[in-house]
Design an enzyme around this catalytic site. Structure first.
Site, mmCIF file in Angstrom:
data_model
loop_
_atom_site.group_PDB
_atom_site.id
_atom_site.type_symbol
_atom_site.label_atom_id
_atom_site.label_comp_id
_atom_site.label_asym_id
_atom_site.label_seq_id
_atom_site.Cartn_x
_atom_site.Cartn_y
_atom_site.Cartn_z
ATOM 1 N N ASP A 16 -27.193 63.888 54.835
ATOM 2 C CA ASP A 16 -28.542 63.861 55.418
ATOM 3 C C ASP A 16 -29.256 62.536 55.166
ATOM 4 O OD1 ASP A 16 -28.085 66.637 56.006
ATOM 5 O OD2 ASP A 16 -28.739 67.124 53.976
ATOM 6 N N GLU A 179 -32.551 71.244 63.620
ATOM 7 C CA GLU A 179 -32.988 70.972 62.245
ATOM 8 C C GLU A 179 -33.135 69.473 62.037
ATOM 9 O OE1 GLU A 179 -29.889 72.423 59.676
ATOM 10 O OE2 GLU A 179 -28.313 71.436 60.812
#
Length: 482
Positions: A16, A179
């Site tokens: 991420d 997301e």
């Protein structure tokens, strides 16, 4: 010759990622879940060579909680400070800040409490208003595939409203698990960059609107296509001082974790175009020329005043667990769960994404066991264990071998993360035990770890930890500064 780079530029588990530029310097952070310290800060001058310069979070949970903790951070620079926002799905949205990316960082502060709040990203607009967008974890909140936007206090102390659902991807054909939003403003237009479809088979979308509250229109801008880069998943958009645009994102590689790719990006007809017409590139022209290559540390001679920045514990460490002394790492054989996956006192680092040879020399005194472990959902190790007749070399189902004094142990990690353990009992490094297939952990790749377990009376002494990676430089042989 043209200076080029090849992907992945960070060939290990930097999950991420988010990236920014401040002047001529680039900074990156990544998810760390419950590892301590967490939120690593990486620095680069060319978006390809990265070094670890610190961590923004220095404490975590007292026990091992796989998959919990620090999720999907966003890194920003605003009003002379560096800011990181991250979600803990069991607590809420936090922020930390610092004047210097090397620290010190402020203590984590809850901006919005609640269960299932993840993947936050702030935006400070030109009129002084601040905003915060975030996603939802279905495992905690019962919902996902949607993004919520808040007005936020300009000092990032709290959100100022109940939130507005700005993107409901249940209404978008084919969308699932939207997301990881990143919120930007470019040429007067508001942008949300967000992946969907899941980390292994998904894609990267962008959403644009004239008003920050929408309505937003969407476009898929990066997907696997005919490449071998599955997923291409969430990351961050950054520019260079010369005005070029780039996008960094991750690719899930199972036991290797989420490795980081760098894509060239251009603006065409008001939309970003990433990679090669929306597909990931294997290599491209180097973003910035002339800097010295760098890479995150792996080996550690234990000669410094502190552990190398590549190391982390599985939970909050106790100072009694370890000591650096005269070029060695001393680990106390501390009590704890028999299963190493449940022990906070495992000191680990990321498994390299290329074949490598890992070695260290180990001495065990007193009662306990200690060694070198490769740990994910499953684990195996090579090391020493005490017996009434003295220490023995152990590795899985292999017959224990009595030893006298230091023993060099190691692991050869081949293609596909297949591990062959090694030991030197006087005749050089030899294979020991059966091969072990490394496996991923909860949202993370496998880790290389050192441990010492027992009643607290024993001690393990580790000499230099060496990681010899089969070099596949992110800079190609065409040269860098030509």
């Amino acid at each position: 010759m043209t200076a080029t780079y090849r992907n992945p530029v960070l060939n290990a588990d930097w999950s991420d990622p988010d990236v920014i530029r401040v002047g001529d310097d680039f900074y990156l952070t990544a998810s760390t879940f419950t590892k301590v310290p967490g939120l690593p800060i990486l620095h680069s001058r060319d978006l390809v060579g990265w070094t670890i310069i610190g961590h923004a979070v220095t404490s975590g949970y007292a026990d091992v909680r796989p998959g919990c903790g620090v999720w999907a951070p966003s890194l920003r620079h605003h009003d002379g400070r560096f800011w990181i926002f991250y979600g803990d799905p069991d607590v809420g949205i936090y922020q930390v800040s610092a004047a210097d990316p090397r620290g010190p960082w402020t203590a984590p502060h809850v901006v919005k409490p609640g269960s299932g709040l993840i993947d936050p990203c702030p935006l400070w607009d030109e009129d002084g208003q601040a905003y915060l967008v975030h996603g939802w974890a279905k495992s905690r909140a019962g919902i996902n595939n949607r993004l919520t936007l808040h007005r936020m206090a300009p000092d990032a102390s709290k959100v100022l409203d109940e939130g507005t659902l700005v993107i409901d991807a249940d209404l978008l054909p084919g969308y699932r698990t939207l997301e990881g939003p990143k919120l930007y403003k470019h040429d007067g237009v508001y942008w949300i960059f967000a992946p969907a479809g899941g980390v292994e088979q998904g894609w990267q979308s962008v959403f644009r609107a004239e008003s920050i509250f929408g309505p937003y229109e969407d476009r898929i801008v990066l997907e696997q296509g005919g490449t071998d880069v599955n997923g291409p998943h969430q990351g961050g958009w950054v520019d260079t001082r010369s005005g070029e645009h780039w996008f960094m994102h991750f690719q899930d590689r199972g036991p290797y974790g989420r490795v980081v790719h760098l894509q060239p990006m251009a603006w065409e007809d008001g939309w970003p175009v990433m990679g090669d017409k929306g597909e990931p590139v294997a290599e491209a022209a180097l973003p910035v020329l002339g800097d010295v290559p760098g890479e995150p540390a792996t080996s550690d001679d234990f000669a410094g005043p502190a552990l190398g920045l590549q190391w982390s514990w599985q939970a909050d460490p106790d100072p009694s667990w370890w000591e650096l002394s005269h070029g060695t790492l001393r680990l106390t054989c501390v009590p704890g769960p028999e299963d190493l996956r449940d022990r906070g006192a495992v000191l680990g680092q990321r498994l390299p994404g290329a074949p490598c040879l890992v070695t260290t020399t180990l001495t065990l005194s007193g009662e306990g066991r200690a060694g070198l472990v490769v740990l994910g959902f499953t684990y195996a190790y090579v090391g020493l264990a005490s017996t009434s007749d003295g220490p023995v070399l152990v590795c899985g189902d292999a017959e224990p071998v009595p030893v006298d004094g230091p023993v060099t142990v190691g692991a050869r990690i081949g293609d596909g993360a297949l591990v062959t353990f090694l030991a030197d009992t006087g005749e050089g490094l030899r294979e020991i035990g059966a091969p072990f297939q490394a496996t991923r952990g909860q949202w993370v790749g496998a880790v290389l770890g050192l441990f010492a377990a027992g009643s607290g009376t024993g001690e393990a002494i580790f000499e230099a930890f060496t990681v010899d990676i089969e070099r596949r430089s992110p800079w190609t042989s065409k040269g860098r500064g030509q």
